[in-house]
Motif scaffolding. Structure first.
Motif, mmCIF file in Angstrom:
data_model
loop_
_atom_site.group_PDB
_atom_site.id
_atom_site.type_symbol
_atom_site.label_atom_id
_atom_site.label_comp_id
_atom_site.label_asym_id
_atom_site.label_seq_id
_atom_site.Cartn_x
_atom_site.Cartn_y
_atom_site.Cartn_z
ATOM 1 N N PRO A 1 6.912 31.758 -5.152
ATOM 2 C CA PRO A 1 6.389 30.423 -4.988
ATOM 3 C C PRO A 1 7.222 29.431 -5.506
ATOM 4 C CG PRO A 1 4.569 31.966 -5.559
ATOM 5 C CD PRO A 1 5.881 32.633 -5.699
ATOM 6 N N HIS B 1 -4.688 28.486 -8.577
ATOM 7 C CA HIS B 1 -3.208 28.327 -7.937
ATOM 8 C C HIS B 1 -2.921 27.007 -7.833
ATOM 9 C CE1 HIS B 1 -4.001 32.645 -7.127
ATOM 10 N NE2 HIS B 1 -5.253 32.189 -6.898
ATOM 11 N N SER C 1 -1.408 24.756 -5.015
ATOM 12 C CA SER C 1 -1.387 24.808 -3.778
ATOM 13 C C SER C 1 -1.183 23.532 -3.065
ATOM 14 C CB SER C 1 -2.730 25.398 -3.136
ATOM 15 O OG SER C 1 -3.316 26.454 -3.754
ATOM 16 N N GLU D 1 0.201 28.000 -0.265
ATOM 17 C CA GLU D 1 1.187 28.323 -1.295
ATOM 18 C C GLU D 1 2.475 28.193 -0.819
ATOM 19 O OE1 GLU D 1 1.605 30.857 -5.157
ATOM 20 O OE2 GLU D 1 1.002 31.899 -3.437
ATOM 21 N N SER E 1 7.394 21.907 -5.936
ATOM 22 C CA SER E 1 6.212 21.708 -4.933
ATOM 23 C C SER E 1 5.871 20.252 -4.582
ATOM 24 C CB SER E 1 4.884 22.323 -5.059
ATOM 25 O OG SER E 1 5.057 23.849 -5.340
#
Length: 207
Positions: free
Chosen positions: A189, A161, A163, A178, A195
């Motif tokens: 997400p 994942h 993260s 997440e 991210s």
């Protein structure tokens, strides 16, 4: 949330929402025309009504879940215009010391496995309840925050994942979350680029 990240997410969310609504309209209109044209129409009409109910129910479920998160994000953004607002959910398969941290703070609330509105501002990083009137559930002060970074983690079930890792002092096991956002019918997400941009923006909030 950083306006660039939010704009990219909203663009993707609009495309997904439009595609879902287009499909729903096609099922309703096309199925209705087919049911009306069929002779005899009994069996096809029943299938059409069942499909319409399923489509409407699915859309309502998606909208209701996303609406509460969107309302929470909006309320936090209005109340904290200088902060960074996003969604976060802890990774259940990845063990962390979050329960111990909350007990040490005297907090009795429980952070579940779903999405929660989150805020990074001059105080630190906090999680809030969803809805129009969000309530702060937990705050990790910047003094207690070590490194914040994005990386791929492998859970106990073997899945990888993307993260965000938050080192919380003085605990050994970091908080693994997440990150995401919500708009329209979409709660999902963030991708790798967004991210990473979010982590940069969050770290810029440090005093």
């Amino acid at each position: 949330m950083d306006h660039v990240v939010g704009r990219r997410f909203r663009m993707r969310a609009r495309i997904i929402t439009a595609a879902v609504l287009t499909l729903a309209i096609a099922i309703v209109v096309g199925g209705g025309w087919a049911a009306a044209s069929a002779v005899p129409a009994g069996g096809l009409l029943l299938a059409y009504v069942t499909a319409v109910i399923a489509v409407v129910t699915t859309a309502l479920v998606l909208w209701r879940g996303t609406a509460r998160l969107t309302a929470g994000l909006h309320a936090l953004a209005v109340a904290h215009p200088d902060g960074v607002v996003f969604l976060g959910r802890r990774m259940p398969p990845v063990v962390s010391d979050l329960p111990a941290f909350m007990r040490a703070k005297g907090l009795t609330g429980v952070i579940g496995e779903g999405w929660y509105p989150a805020l990074a501002d001059y105080r630190g990083i906090s999680a809030w309840s969803p809805g129009r009137h969000p309530r702060e559930l937990v705050l990790v002060d910047w003094i207690e925050v070590g490194e914040v970074r994005a990386e791929h983690t492998r859970s106990v079930d073997g899945d990888s994942h993307l993260s965000v890792i938050v080192d919380v002092r003085p605990y050994v096991l970091p908080l693994t979350v997440e990150v995401g956002y919500a708009w329209g019918l979409v709660t999902m997400p963030l991708d790798a680029v967004d991210s990473a941009d979010l982590v940069t923006t969050v770290n810029a909030q440090r005093p």
